[in-house]
Design a protein around this motif. Sequence first.
Motif, mmCIF file in Angstrom:
data_model
loop_
_atom_site.group_PDB
_atom_site.id
_atom_site.type_symbol
_atom_site.label_atom_id
_atom_site.label_comp_id
_atom_site.label_asym_id
_atom_site.label_seq_id
_atom_site.Cartn_x
_atom_site.Cartn_y
_atom_site.Cartn_z
ATOM 1 N N TRP A 127 0.818 -1.204 0.000
ATOM 2 C CA TRP A 127 0.000 0.000 0.000
ATOM 3 C C TRP A 127 0.860 1.266 0.000
ATOM 4 O O TRP A 127 0.525 2.255 -0.637
ATOM 5 C CB TRP A 127 -0.973 -0.012 1.185
ATOM 6 N N ASN A 130 1.787 1.946 -3.550
ATOM 7 C CA ASN A 130 0.718 2.088 -4.532
ATOM 8 C C ASN A 130 0.907 3.386 -5.326
ATOM 9 O O ASN A 130 1.170 4.440 -4.757
ATOM 10 C CB ASN A 130 -0.631 2.114 -3.804
ATOM 11 N N GLU A 132 -1.156 5.384 -7.239
ATOM 12 C CA GLU A 132 -2.086 6.502 -7.143
ATOM 13 C C GLU A 132 -2.285 6.980 -5.710
ATOM 14 O O GLU A 132 -2.319 8.165 -5.435
ATOM 15 C CB GLU A 132 -3.450 6.101 -7.724
ATOM 16 N N TYR A 133 -2.459 6.017 -4.810
ATOM 17 C CA TYR A 133 -2.916 6.381 -3.476
ATOM 18 C C TYR A 133 -1.909 6.050 -2.375
ATOM 19 O O TYR A 133 -2.215 6.133 -1.190
ATOM 20 C CB TYR A 133 -4.263 5.704 -3.190
ATOM 21 N N ASN A 152 4.431 -1.810 -10.738
ATOM 22 C CA ASN A 152 3.964 -2.209 -12.060
ATOM 23 C C ASN A 152 4.814 -1.674 -13.200
ATOM 24 O O ASN A 152 4.407 -1.683 -14.346
ATOM 25 C CB ASN A 152 2.515 -1.754 -12.259
ATOM 26 N N LYS A 237 4.276 -11.019 -7.479
ATOM 27 C CA LYS A 237 3.896 -12.272 -8.149
ATOM 28 C C LYS A 237 4.701 -12.481 -9.430
ATOM 29 O O LYS A 237 4.249 -13.119 -10.363
ATOM 30 C CB LYS A 237 2.413 -12.291 -8.467
ATOM 31 N N MET A 241 5.090 -8.087 -16.175
ATOM 32 C CA MET A 241 5.582 -8.794 -17.358
ATOM 33 C C MET A 241 6.804 -9.637 -17.063
ATOM 34 O O MET A 241 7.806 -9.572 -17.762
ATOM 35 C CB MET A 241 5.845 -7.806 -18.495
ATOM 36 N N PHE B 41 -7.796 2.788 3.795
ATOM 37 C CA PHE B 41 -7.453 3.259 2.458
ATOM 38 C C PHE B 41 -8.125 4.607 2.233
ATOM 39 O O PHE B 41 -9.302 4.672 1.934
ATOM 40 C CB PHE B 41 -7.933 2.270 1.402
ATOM 41 N N TYR B 43 -7.415 8.778 0.692
ATOM 42 C CA TYR B 43 -6.508 9.665 -0.017
ATOM 43 C C TYR B 43 -7.050 11.051 0.045
ATOM 44 O O TYR B 43 -8.208 11.265 -0.260
ATOM 45 C CB TYR B 43 -6.319 9.223 -1.471
ATOM 46 N N LYS C 186 -7.105 13.142 -8.389
ATOM 47 C CA LYS C 186 -6.891 11.699 -8.297
ATOM 48 C C LYS C 186 -8.214 10.933 -8.308
ATOM 49 O O LYS C 186 -8.346 9.900 -7.666
ATOM 50 C CB LYS C 186 -6.093 11.339 -7.038
ATOM 51 N N VAL C 187 -9.192 11.483 -8.982
ATOM 52 C CA VAL C 187 -10.458 10.768 -9.124
ATOM 53 C C VAL C 187 -10.475 10.103 -10.500
ATOM 54 O O VAL C 187 -10.127 10.735 -11.500
ATOM 55 C CB VAL C 187 -11.661 11.730 -8.990
ATOM 56 N N TYR C 188 -10.826 8.822 -10.523
ATOM 57 C CA TYR C 188 -10.828 8.078 -11.783
ATOM 58 C C TYR C 188 -12.149 7.346 -11.947
ATOM 59 O O TYR C 188 -12.822 7.007 -10.970
ATOM 60 C CB TYR C 188 -9.673 7.083 -11.832
ATOM 61 N N ILE C 194 -4.360 -4.984 -13.574
ATOM 62 C CA ILE C 194 -3.607 -5.050 -14.824
ATOM 63 C C ILE C 194 -2.647 -6.234 -14.822
ATOM 64 O O ILE C 194 -1.878 -6.435 -15.746
ATOM 65 C CB ILE C 194 -2.832 -3.739 -15.086
ATOM 66 N N ILE C 245 -7.634 3.348 -13.853
ATOM 67 C CA ILE C 245 -6.319 3.055 -13.273
ATOM 68 C C ILE C 245 -6.159 1.548 -13.092
ATOM 69 O O ILE C 245 -7.133 0.823 -12.881
ATOM 70 C CB ILE C 245 -6.091 3.752 -11.912
ATOM 71 N N THR C 247 -4.726 -1.731 -11.056
ATOM 72 C CA THR C 247 -4.515 -2.042 -9.639
ATOM 73 C C THR C 247 -3.859 -3.411 -9.510
ATOM 74 O O THR C 247 -3.791 -4.177 -10.471
ATOM 75 C CB THR C 247 -5.855 -2.084 -8.879
ATOM 76 N N ASP C 248 -3.387 -3.691 -8.298
ATOM 77 C CA ASP C 248 -2.784 -5.002 -8.039
ATOM 78 C C ASP C 248 -3.828 -5.986 -7.534
ATOM 79 O O ASP C 248 -3.697 -7.182 -7.696
ATOM 80 C CB ASP C 248 -1.671 -4.870 -7.002
ATOM 81 N N SER C 254 -8.482 0.522 -3.946
ATOM 82 C CA SER C 254 -8.568 1.858 -4.537
ATOM 83 C C SER C 254 -9.990 2.399 -4.407
ATOM 84 O O SER C 254 -10.191 3.573 -4.119
ATOM 85 C CB SER C 254 -8.161 1.818 -6.005
ATOM 86 N N LYS C 259 -12.291 7.486 -4.224
ATOM 87 C CA LYS C 259 -11.847 8.301 -5.356
ATOM 88 C C LYS C 259 -12.050 7.594 -6.689
ATOM 89 O O LYS C 259 -11.686 8.113 -7.729
ATOM 90 C CB LYS C 259 -10.344 8.613 -5.214
ATOM 91 N N VAL C 260 -12.583 6.389 -6.639
ATOM 92 C CA VAL C 260 -12.748 5.612 -7.859
ATOM 93 C C VAL C 260 -14.229 5.338 -8.065
ATOM 94 O O VAL C 260 -14.930 4.907 -7.143
ATOM 95 C CB VAL C 260 -11.950 4.295 -7.767
ATOM 96 N N ASN C 393 -0.410 -2.941 -19.220
ATOM 97 C CA ASN C 393 0.614 -2.220 -18.477
ATOM 98 C C ASN C 393 1.107 -1.024 -19.279
ATOM 99 O O ASN C 393 1.479 -1.164 -20.452
ATOM 100 C CB ASN C 393 1.776 -3.169 -18.148
#
Lengths: 301, 274, 409
Positions: A127, A130, A132-133, A152, A237, A241, B41, B43, C186-188, C194, C245, C247-248, C254, C259-260, C393
């Motif tokens: 986290w 991350n 974006e956040y 990433n 993981k 790629m 979480f 922001y 940061k709003v999507y 991905i 966006i 994410t993992d 998120s 914000k999403v 990606n």
Amino acid sequence: MKAKRKMNSRFAPYLFILPYFIGVLLFTAGPLVMSFIMSFFDWPVIGDPVFTGMGNYIELFTKDSQFYDSMAITFKFSAIFVPLTIVLSLALALLISRQLKGISLFRVVFYLPTVVSSVSISIIWGWILNKEYGILNYMLSLLGVSGPDWLNSRKWALVALIIVSGWTVGTMMLVFYTALKGISTEIYEAARIDGSGEFRTFFQITLPLISPTMQFNIVTSFISALQNLSLVMLLTKGGPMKSTYMYGLFVYNNAFQKSRLGYASASAWVMFVIILLLTSLIFKSSDRWVFNQVTSKEERR
Amino acid sequence: MRVSKATKIVTYLLCVVLSFYFLFPFIWMILTAVKSEGEIFTYPPKFFPDTWRFHNFIDAWNAQPFGRFTWNSVLVTVWTTAGQVVSASLAAYGFARYQFRGKKFLFSILLATMMLPWDVTMIPQYMEFNLLGWIDTLKPLIIPALFGSAYYIYLMRQFLESMPNDFAESAKIDGANEFQIYSRIYMPMMKPCIILVCVLNMITVWNDYLGPLVFTNTQSKYTLAVGLAAFKGVHSTDIIPIMCISILMCIPPVVAFFIEQKNIIEGISGGVKG
Amino acid sequence: MNKNLKKVLAVILIAVIALSLVACGSNGKTSKGKTKIRFATWDDAETLEFQQKMVDKFNAQSDTIEVIIESYGDNYDTKITASMGSKDAPDVMYMWNYPKYAEGLLPLDDLIKSEGTDYKANFYEALWNYNSINGVILGIPVGYTTHVVYYNKDLFDQTGIAYPSADWTWEDLRNAAEKLSNPAEKVYGIAFPIQPDPYDYEMFAWSNGGAYVDAQGNAAGVLDSDKTAAPFQFFQDMLKAGIAIGTDDYGSESFSTGKVGMFMNGAWSIDKLQKAGLNFGVQVLPRFDKSIPSASILSSSGVAISKTTANKEAAWEFVKFWTSEELNKERIGYELPVLKSVAGSEKLTSHEIYSKFYAMLDQSSQYMPASFISKDWSNLSDKINLALEKILNSDSFTNAQEALREAAK
């Protein structure tokens, strides 16, 4: 009387190491040999194994490009990781071995991360990193820097892994610290009286005296870097790629995702031989730089 | 040793800068542990929760039989540590203080046992423990360690090798036998290193979860680390309890570290005088 | 001081060793002549607490069987692989990855037949596909989830756009996402993984008339077809446009920041998001073609019996209990009921949130995931995984069809 003592000391070393080797025979040798045998079989998790001779090894070297890719990534990681952590942990050990007020507080601070379980390490760092956040990029943005997508991006993922693995450098620091504390203060006093500066003292006295520990840390951190698995599995993981698809993960996935125990064993044995060769190189070279009380004395005789 | 003012300042400065790297994620863990689900979480990141939910710790502890897990972890840690200290120090002493036939070969075997990744030996090991009827007991976690691990033997050997030989020779003249030289002269001198081994083994065993996960089945045999990992399901992760239990799990190794610090310093001053 | 410390440590040590000997001695006497059944589950601790309660209930009812729960969390595969590989598998196991473990599982068709025809018919048909291999049933469905779109009602309201409808298209979603996005804040519009598990993403190809493999399991010509590639190209374009966006995780972390605007997931997120106090709604997945309903992959869970079990009857007895109407009802909140009778009686098919999952289930019944068809799924999924990453990606943003062509080779 004299003869008895001689007998005694002829067998003594074997008696000292006996318990360990009983353990090896009972618990390590079997699985080790078994995995070697498995490497010549097509050995699924469920069902009957089929003997394939050198099949697994041939496939590894001639057909599986991932084998070479993973090998390359792993060596790249180790080449950065090992020197970096050695320098960092030694620097930390030197810092915390100074006798200054409040330094024991920092000792705890540097040691603390090593006792955190890897599950929470990966969650917290995941986290923090991350894009974006995350907090890291948030703080960078306050400085006007736009942070990368740590986990990433092909360029940054390995860096991120190194940052996170470096966080638990405290174990190595502790080993160095104990070695540093083992150097008697009299030696330092003598050096000071001789007018030796801090740097000279470090390179001419400290470093040679802790060189056996240095060798230990290099060898073990090298082995663990080449086998690195849990953090990669939890954090990236192997992505993005496959840029962090290290050898440990390659072996693990073959065994546990693809149920190819034989193939996984073969790949593990290839790495085994490589580690063995590299370690023996380190040992060969260390005759030159590891200062050994026992042998140096014998040479003098 | 006297330290100049400049080095003092540099030392503190470095310590503070590095502390940020080492401490910040840990502080973040603690802050996460006392937040509510909606505050983890956010922001821009929210550093402090509106109300500090210390009750999260109690809830997490009560979610699983953590008392039982703690007991299992303590058992495994105490037994293996005792075993490592005895067996590993014996072997290390054998390798460090003697020249004997086959030494190089045997030491290579010792090192080699560290080089094969655990994932490929695990299944054969499982078969062996199953044959012995040890699956779903704590034995696979304890008994092999009683014979000593290569890592600690190697570590202790390196320490022993940097110790002067004179003590042994004078003791020999005094008529002490080989074992007495080991137990009466070298063991006390090795004290800092032995404590180091204790601490390292404790961290490793305390946090190891693959071993207990694979070799035990029923909940009553789980260790703390397995209980912790159980908060992470296949599809969802209970982050707050994970943080709470991780923090609680840090306490014993940190206490051990304090004891170690005291003893390393004492051990060394004692060793030099002896 | 040091002496005292030593004494204390010594006392602790002795106490621990002595007590542990006592503890070891009292082992293995817990069963009172009952048949022991080992039952392995993968869920997180919260669900486990509930499961333990249910198992206790069974044990109290049964005079002859005692079930012992074993929970392995997300390391389930490692543990099951190790124990199956050593021929020491649990008697009853939670299961979803049937292709991987098929050979270690007991075929259940005969046992099901002996329960009468109504027994099987009460389960949603689509679920049997996900619990069998080559027409042989290997597990009884316990729960399922389809995937839906979660949307943040507050963000939609603030932007002044209508909530998603049941027949909305990906074009509609993109328009909404565009309006929602405000990169400076940061709003999507939407977040999605991905580095996805290929299994989870086949549904997008289905919704567009594509698939990973054909009925024979061949990837060539199918995986790299226009129809399969188009949805992933669409995803890439959204990322490029800065309205989505990567994410993992599935995107719930998120999404939790508020914000999403949207993300897609199974029912797993409902509980977490409610606890986090988010004002959200769910809707079926959007369509690519207005006339073709969207499809979803099923993430199903079943219980299977090990082929090597020594107590087949007892295991089946427990499996029946675990999949009974009673348990389906008890599990609401943890799992969506798989029995038509329960979904009906509990009015789940008209529930504001749950109904969407049942709607997706109806829309998706004719599809079969490639993992059940392909003969070499583990390798194929590896390749598709890499291809999807290359497409999504930002480091590469490879053309979708090009990347999939590489994977189809």
